[in-house]
Motif scaffolding. Sequence first.
Motif, PDB file in Angstrom:
ATOM      1  N   VAL A 175       0.455  -1.408   0.448  1.00 16.38           N
ATOM      2  CA  VAL A 175      -0.406   0.204  -0.134  1.00 16.38           C
ATOM      3  C   VAL A 175       0.805   0.863   0.057  1.00 16.38           C
ATOM      4  O   VAL A 175       2.052   0.664   0.996  1.00 16.38           O
ATOM      5  CB  VAL A 175      -0.355   0.239   1.384  1.00 16.38           C
ATOM      6  CG1 VAL A 175      -1.302   1.657   1.161  1.00 16.38           C
ATOM      7  CG2 VAL A 175      -1.960  -0.798   0.958  1.00 16.38           C
ATOM      8  N   SER A 176       0.600   2.045  -1.078  1.00 20.59           N
ATOM      9  CA  SER A 176       1.442   3.167  -0.844  1.00 20.59           C
ATOM     10  C   SER A 176       1.528   4.366  -0.092  1.00 20.59           C
ATOM     11  O   SER A 176       2.638   4.602   0.454  1.00 20.59           O
ATOM     12  CB  SER A 176       1.587   3.839  -2.540  1.00 20.59           C
ATOM     13  OG  SER A 176       0.274   4.287  -2.331  1.00 20.59           O
ATOM     14  N   GLY A 177       0.570   4.717   0.809  1.00 23.11           N
ATOM     15  CA  GLY A 177       0.146   5.800   1.583  1.00 23.11           C
ATOM     16  C   GLY A 177      -0.241   4.598   3.152  1.00 23.11           C
ATOM     17  O   GLY A 177       0.555   3.315   2.947  1.00 23.11           O
ATOM     18  N   ASP A 178      -0.769   5.266   4.000  1.00 21.91           N
ATOM     19  CA  ASP A 178      -1.002   4.548   4.884  1.00 21.91           C
ATOM     20  C   ASP A 178      -2.442   3.324   4.776  1.00 21.91           C
ATOM     21  O   ASP A 178      -2.554   3.388   4.361  1.00 21.91           O
ATOM     22  CB  ASP A 178      -1.686   5.615   5.892  1.00 21.91           C
ATOM     23  CG  ASP A 178      -0.545   6.421   6.843  1.00 21.91           C
ATOM     24  OD1 ASP A 178       0.734   6.181   7.119  1.00 21.91           O
ATOM     25  OD2 ASP A 178      -1.005   7.970   7.082  1.00 21.91           O
ATOM     26  N   ILE A 179      -2.231   2.237   6.296  1.00 25.17           N
ATOM     27  CA  ILE A 179      -2.960   1.432   6.342  1.00 25.17           C
ATOM     28  C   ILE A 179      -3.472   1.716   7.750  1.00 25.17           C
ATOM     29  O   ILE A 179      -3.243   2.785   8.690  1.00 25.17           O
ATOM     30  CB  ILE A 179      -2.914   0.488   6.434  1.00 25.17           C
ATOM     31  CG1 ILE A 179      -1.570   0.107   7.645  1.00 25.17           C
ATOM     32  CG2 ILE A 179      -1.875  -0.200   5.035  1.00 25.17           C
ATOM     33  CD1 ILE A 179      -1.820  -1.921   7.889  1.00 25.17           C
ATOM     34  N   PHE A 202      -7.292  -5.050   8.430  1.00 22.73           N
ATOM     35  CA  PHE A 202      -6.192  -3.819   7.635  1.00 22.73           C
ATOM     36  C   PHE A 202      -6.862  -3.433   6.060  1.00 22.73           C
ATOM     37  O   PHE A 202      -7.026  -3.796   5.983  1.00 22.73           O
ATOM     38  CB  PHE A 202      -5.094  -4.448   8.165  1.00 22.73           C
ATOM     39  CG  PHE A 202      -4.838  -4.925   9.540  1.00 22.73           C
ATOM     40  CD1 PHE A 202      -4.094  -3.749   9.742  1.00 22.73           C
ATOM     41  CD2 PHE A 202      -4.660  -6.000  10.090  1.00 22.73           C
ATOM     42  CE1 PHE A 202      -3.657  -4.425  11.283  1.00 22.73           C
ATOM     43  CE2 PHE A 202      -4.726  -5.903  10.716  1.00 22.73           C
ATOM     44  CZ  PHE A 202      -3.818  -5.572  11.690  1.00 22.73           C
ATOM     45  N   GLN A 203      -6.622  -2.139   6.328  1.00 25.77           N
ATOM     46  CA  GLN A 203      -7.290  -1.474   4.914  1.00 25.77           C
ATOM     47  C   GLN A 203      -6.741  -0.731   4.972  1.00 25.77           C
ATOM     48  O   GLN A 203      -6.107   0.445   5.714  1.00 25.77           O
ATOM     49  CB  GLN A 203      -8.547  -0.596   4.786  1.00 25.77           C
ATOM     50  CG  GLN A 203      -9.982  -2.180   5.204  1.00 25.77           C
ATOM     51  CD  GLN A 203     -10.722  -1.142   5.298  1.00 25.77           C
ATOM     52  OE1 GLN A 203     -11.628   0.128   5.516  1.00 25.77           O
ATOM     53  NE2 GLN A 203     -12.251  -1.630   4.835  1.00 25.77           N
ATOM     54  N   GLU A 204      -6.946  -0.163   3.023  1.00 23.42           N
ATOM     55  CA  GLU A 204      -5.529   1.221   2.974  1.00 23.42           C
ATOM     56  C   GLU A 204      -6.623   2.494   3.707  1.00 23.42           C
ATOM     57  O   GLU A 204      -7.314   2.497   3.373  1.00 23.42           O
ATOM     58  CB  GLU A 204      -5.909   1.460   0.987  1.00 23.42           C
ATOM     59  CG  GLU A 204      -7.118   1.195   0.982  1.00 23.42           C
ATOM     60  CD  GLU A 204      -7.108   1.746  -0.803  1.00 23.42           C
ATOM     61  OE1 GLU A 204      -6.176   3.058  -1.159  1.00 23.42           O
ATOM     62  OE2 GLU A 204      -7.673   1.707  -1.796  1.00 23.42           O
ATOM     63  N   TYR A 205      -6.248   3.138   3.931  1.00 25.30           N
ATOM     64  CA  TYR A 205      -6.297   4.603   3.960  1.00 25.30           C
ATOM     65  C   TYR A 205      -6.484   5.491   3.283  1.00 25.30           C
ATOM     66  O   TYR A 205      -6.332   5.788   2.372  1.00 25.30           O
ATOM     67  CB  TYR A 205      -5.175   5.531   5.023  1.00 25.30           C
ATOM     68  CG  TYR A 205      -6.114   6.586   5.328  1.00 25.30           C
ATOM     69  CD1 TYR A 205      -7.259   6.471   6.693  1.00 25.30           C
ATOM     70  CD2 TYR A 205      -5.645   7.986   5.145  1.00 25.30           C
ATOM     71  CE1 TYR A 205      -7.665   8.424   7.020  1.00 25.30           C
ATOM     72  CE2 TYR A 205      -5.873   9.164   5.329  1.00 25.30           C
ATOM     73  CZ  TYR A 205      -7.216   9.649   6.748  1.00 25.30           C
ATOM     74  OH  TYR A 205      -7.949  10.538   6.500  1.00 25.30           O
ATOM     75  N   ILE A 206      -8.429   5.775   3.228  1.00 21.23           N
ATOM     76  CA  ILE A 206      -8.362   6.477   1.603  1.00 21.23           C
ATOM     77  C   ILE A 206      -8.592   8.246   2.433  1.00 21.23           C
ATOM     78  O   ILE A 206      -9.680   8.420   2.993  1.00 21.23           O
ATOM     79  CB  ILE A 206      -9.837   5.975   1.355  1.00 21.23           C
ATOM     80  CG1 ILE A 206      -9.801   4.285   0.711  1.00 21.23           C
ATOM     81  CG2 ILE A 206     -10.785   7.087   0.425  1.00 21.23           C
ATOM     82  CD1 ILE A 206      -8.951   4.169  -0.377  1.00 21.23           C
TER      83      ILE A 206
END
Length: 336
Positions: free
Chosen positions: A162-166, A214-218
């Motif tokens: 994931v490129s950003g936060d999770i 856990f998910q990518e932060y949108i």
Amino acid sequence: MVKKVLIVSNSSDLHADLVVPILIGKGCTPFRLDLDHFPRDYELCQRFRQGEWDGELRHLPTDQRLRMSEVGAVWARKPAEYVFRSADLSAQEFAYARQETEQALFGLLMALDCYWIGHPAVVRAAMWKGEQLKRAMALGFRVPATIVSNAPARVKAFRQGVSGDIIFKSMSTPALAADDVAEEQRLVSGVGTTIVSEEMMESIDAVGELACQFQEYIPKQYELRVTIIGEQLFAAKIHSQDDVRTMVDVRDMTAEIRYEATTLPADIAQRCRAFVASYGLQFGALDLIVTPQGEYVFLENNPAGQFLYIEQLVPEFKLLETLADTLLREAACSRS
């Protein structure tokens, strides 16, 4: 035959408290079954004989009675623990009493052939968050990149991809079951949606104990709470990015952020309706994100979610009255 409305909830349910007088004002006195007073304050009877079936509920303190043949619509709102007339039941007696009460009550209610908002079997089928994401994708929604796993290595690989936060987000309850144990047994009061820091990743082996989501932060421009009642759709725009307390998790109600009525694009509204209808639900409370680029992202649906706070924050949404009108209309159209 004039059909009646049955409300199944508990005595602490403010939603039911407010809908009852609306129904009475429209000429319908509903029968309210508060499960936290059942079976102590109620009498139940169900009979099968010579190919015929009937049943009746009686509220003992008021002597209000309801024959099952009179029920045209049911609003099943909230569950509760049963309470019995004897306060000194042994552990085994209490366990057996709960199981028999469940059989007696739902053997009666599930036999009803009428309109339901919140049919227990339908709500249960619609509550699983992983299945919701798969269904939402099939309907054309974007959903966050997500992993649910108890394999630390897989979670680490997900984080790296994931490129950003999770984020970590509980699938069942942000209260972490604190409400299900005695106060002196509570370790924490709950954990909201949380951005996973590098320090937290150092302890990621702990997920070996329990599968976690856990998910990518949108990134968000704003959020949406879309409430569907029968055929009606109400979309509330939530300016969650106006306050640091709600930027990650909008559920912090101490922040006085703006809620306002909005209109969804036709295709998004259609997807929301299709999602709720695909389960056979008559009610849904969907959470969506709108990104800075204007893309709509599905988070979850709450098949028995809260909606009073939306009406309080967006007064032009007459959600309680809409629900009452839906019950009355469908009860009148119900099978005789």
